[in-house]
Design an enzyme around this catalytic site. Structure first.
Site, PDB file in Angstrom:
ATOM      1  CB  CYS A 102      -0.933  -0.028   1.215  1.00 28.10           C
ATOM      2  SG  CYS A 102      -1.991   1.422   1.317  1.00 28.10           S
ATOM      3  CB  CYS A 153      -0.755   2.525   4.029  1.00 25.60           C
ATOM      4  SG  CYS A 153      -2.204   1.854   3.219  1.00 25.60           S
ATOM      5  CG  ASP A 154       3.094   1.115   4.464  1.00 21.73           C
ATOM      6  OD1 ASP A 154       2.572   1.603   5.483  1.00 21.73           O
ATOM      7  OD2 ASP A 154       2.954  -0.071   4.123  1.00 21.73           O
TER       8      ASP A 154
END
Ligand code: NAP
Length: 306
Positions: free
Chosen positions: A134, A137-138
């Site tokens: 992701c 997200c990261d």
């Protein structure tokens, strides 16, 4: 036996939430069942530019708006992982991992797909610590660093473009000469100075230094020659498989595990429908998922009115 719901929708992405809007507006007693993250894959998508009427929106924002809209007309939301759907004729029995059971007259399966995992030694050990599925997200963990994206589909290229806003360099490793993504996205990737495309290579092994990911060794598919790409983050986007394990006993899946449906989104089992990425189709998009959800819910309403 009392049948608790008219329809239970399994999955909370664009297909399931659209089905919830249409089913509850048709006055069907509706429950949406979600296993993991409400919003589905949208929540892992940086930006959507091809949903008509909304020129540009973040995946998370669209997912939140759909979540709210999906419950607007009375659909109940419940959480739990479905492990089995039993066809009892006029009713269907849905069994959850935690032991809960629900009955309904019809089921719409909108569970989408699950990403394929990177298949090199130790990849699972470094998931969340250098290997990520992701970018939204990261990605921020890799500000000013180099990362490697694996895959040449829409997901790999769109998320690579997103990552270029954060990192110094993005290597994209593809196993063929050609991409599998939309032409406009491919153009953007090819003209981005931060992107280095590595053709005809497959991931081979992680390079780990001081307990951290420091690179990825890739193998040339023609010569088998190994090359090391220096990077501190690896983002595999190598496709996905349908999330349909719990349907195996119903005989509604093709060999790859996708649901076989007709133009009304109906499977061969009366009262069981599919919608979104989980069904056999050519074009997997937010707009085609919402289309399927609307048709499936309308088909259920018609069936229950018969
Ligand atoms: P995809 O289109 O199936 O692409 C997967 C990519 O990974 C391909 O380049 C494939 O190579 C490569 N690959 C597969 N297995 C591999 C392996 N073991 N090692 C290395 N590379 C491997 O998957 P996706 O990008 O996740 O997209 C899934 C679906 O969602 C597609 O229908 C896509 O169009 C849709 N989608 C649409 C949008 C959008 O329209 N904005 C955004 C995201 C996703 P080959 O090409 O050689 O097979």
């Amino acid at each position: 036996m009392d049948i608790q719901y008219d329809v239970i929708i399994i999955g909370c992405g664009p297909a399931g939430l659209t089905a919830a809007i249409y089913a509850s507006r048709a006055n069907l007693k509706t429950m949406i069942l979600e296993g993991e993250t409400p919003g589905g894959k949208l929540t892992k998508t940086y930006e959507i530019e091809n949903y008509p009427g909304i020129k540009k929106i973040s995946g998370v924002d669209l997912a939140m708006q759909m979540m709210e809209h999906g419950q607007e007309f009375g659909a109940e939301l419940n959480f739990g992982k479905v492990v089995d759907v039993e066809d009892l004729g006029e009713s269907k029995l849905i069994k959850l991992e935690d032991g809960q059971q629900f009955t309904c007259k019809a089921v719409i399966v909108a569970t989408g797909t699950k990403e394929r995992l990177l298949d090199v030694p130790n990849a699972d050990q470094f998931t969340g610590r250098g290997v990520s599925y992701c970018a939204v997200c990261d990605g921020a963990f890799y500000k000013g660093k180099k990362v490697t994206v694996i895959g040449g589909g829409n997901s790999a290229l769109e998320e690579s473009l997103y990552l270029t806003q954060l990192v110094d360099q993005v290597n994209i490793v593809i196993r063929r000469d050609e991409f599998r993504a939309e032409a406009k996205t491919v153009e953007k990737v090819k003209s981005n100075p931060k992107i280095n495309i590595v053709h005809k290579h497959l991931p081979h092994e992680l390079v780990v230094e001081d307990g951290k990911v420091a690179g990825l060794v890739v193998r040339n598919v023609e010569t088998n020659e190994l090359t090391t790409l220096e990077c501190s983050g690896i983002f595999p986007y190598i496709g996905a498989d349908p999330a349909t394990d719990f349907l195996k006993n119903l005989g509604v899946l093709n060999e790859a595990g996708y649901m076989i449906v007709d133009e009304n989104m109906a499977t061969k089992v009366k009262g069981i429908y599919g919608a979104g990425d989980v069904v056999v189709k050519d074009l997997r998009q937010v707009v085609t998922a919402t289309n399927d959800g609307a048709i499936a819910a309308n088909s259920v309403a018609r069936l229950l009115n018969e």
